[in-house]
Enzyme design. Structure first.
Site, PDB file in Angstrom:
ATOM      1  N   GLY A  43       0.827  -1.193   0.000  1.00 49.59           N
ATOM      2  CA  GLY A  43       0.000   0.000   0.000  1.00 49.59           C
ATOM      3  C   GLY A  43       0.864   1.245   0.000  1.00 49.59           C
ATOM      4  O   GLY A  43       2.027   1.207   0.425  1.00 49.59           O
ATOM      5  N   GLN A  48       2.888   9.937   1.843  1.00 46.16           N
ATOM      6  CA  GLN A  48       4.211   9.287   1.762  1.00 46.16           C
ATOM      7  C   GLN A  48       5.032   9.787   0.583  1.00 46.16           C
ATOM      8  O   GLN A  48       6.245   9.571   0.538  1.00 46.16           O
ATOM      9  CB  GLN A  48       4.054   7.763   1.643  1.00 46.16           C
ATOM     10  N   CYS A  87       6.687  -0.638   6.530  1.00 51.36           N
ATOM     11  CA  CYS A  87       6.185   0.573   5.877  1.00 51.36           C
ATOM     12  C   CYS A  87       7.298   1.137   5.012  1.00 51.36           C
ATOM     13  O   CYS A  87       8.445   1.206   5.454  1.00 51.36           O
ATOM     14  CB  CYS A  87       5.769   1.578   6.944  1.00 51.36           C
ATOM     15  N   LEU A  88       6.963   1.537   3.792  1.00 47.18           N
ATOM     16  CA  LEU A  88       7.978   2.104   2.893  1.00 47.18           C
ATOM     17  C   LEU A  88       8.599   3.366   3.501  1.00 47.18           C
ATOM     18  O   LEU A  88       9.728   3.713   3.167  1.00 47.18           O
ATOM     19  CB  LEU A  88       7.367   2.410   1.525  1.00 47.18           C
ATOM     20  N   HIS A 129      -3.713   0.497   7.773  1.00 47.75           N
ATOM     21  CA  HIS A 129      -2.359   1.074   7.805  1.00 47.75           C
ATOM     22  C   HIS A 129      -2.294   2.322   6.902  1.00 47.75           C
ATOM     23  O   HIS A 129      -1.778   3.366   7.314  1.00 47.75           O
ATOM     24  CB  HIS A 129      -1.350   0.004   7.350  1.00 47.75           C
ATOM     25  N   GLU A 130      -2.852   2.204   5.692  1.00 49.73           N
ATOM     26  CA  GLU A 130      -2.813   3.332   4.748  1.00 49.73           C
ATOM     27  C   GLU A 130      -3.712   4.474   5.229  1.00 49.73           C
ATOM     28  O   GLU A 130      -3.360   5.642   5.097  1.00 49.73           O
ATOM     29  CB  GLU A 130      -3.225   2.889   3.341  1.00 49.73           C
ATOM     30  N   HIS A 133      -1.969   6.707   7.533  1.00 49.53           N
ATOM     31  CA  HIS A 133      -1.072   7.685   6.897  1.00 49.53           C
ATOM     32  C   HIS A 133      -1.807   9.000   6.602  1.00 49.53           C
ATOM     33  O   HIS A 133      -1.210  10.068   6.678  1.00 49.53           O
ATOM     34  CB  HIS A 133      -0.502   7.136   5.584  1.00 49.53           C
TER      35      HIS A 133
HETATM   36 NI    NI Z   1       3.096   2.783   5.556  1.00 50.40          NI
END
Ligand code: NI
Length: 161
Positions: A43, A48, A87-88, A129-130, A133
């Site tokens: 995701g 991000q 997480c990226l 999770h997204e 963000h």
């Molecule tokens: Ni993330």
């Protein structure tokens, strides 16, 4: 697209609602999906990559890539589940996070069509999770203070090297 990482204050801001879903959101959605594929993530959310709008994309194995614009979490299950997340924006850190097992989400797609989705397991987890963000929340915020501090300590030491 450059992925912002922990320490960048842009990740901590609450994203703003998209006012009108014009054709540019179709290309933005596609760009987010290709960045997601490039990074081999599940995701990716607007904040991000420095886009302060309520948009995220999710692509889990066995499903099509999905674009969520102005999502609302309608319902979450009482039942929770522990599962390893990464997480990226927090590279190299993988740890168990407790979240609701299932979620019902309402959003608009890149064509401006509203939809409702009920998901559980991995899909529910990635959506939650997204969604976080968009609120400026990172998965490490969902850990106990002691566990979070250990992780921040580890990241700090890695950065100091
Ligand atoms: Ni993330």
């Amino acid at each position: 697209m450059e992925i912002l990482t922990l320490g960048n204050q842009a990740l901590r801001q609450k994203a703003l609602a998209v006012q009108t879903i014009g054709p540019e959101y179709q290309s933005l959605g596609e760009e987010l999906i290709s960045a997601l594929h490039e990074q081999r993530g599940l995701g990716l959310a607007g904040p991000q990559v420095g886009i302060h709008e309520r948009i995220f994309v999710v692509h889990i194995s066995g499903d099509i890539p999905r674009i969520f614009i102005n999502p609302s979490i309608i319902e979450t299950s009482q039942e929770t589940e522990k599962f390893e997340e990464g997480c990226l924006s927090v590279p190299g850190i993988y740890t168990d996070v407790i979240r609701p097992r299932a979620v019902k989400v309402q959003a608009w797609n890149e064509k401006g069509r509203p939809f409702t989705l009920e998901a559980d397991g991995l899909m529910a987890r990635v959506i939650l999770h997204e969604y976080d963000h968009l609120e400026g929340i990172l998965f490490i915020d969902r850990l106990s203070e002691a566990k979070r501090n250990r992780i921040l300590d580890k990241i700090g030491k890695a950065k100091a090297k």
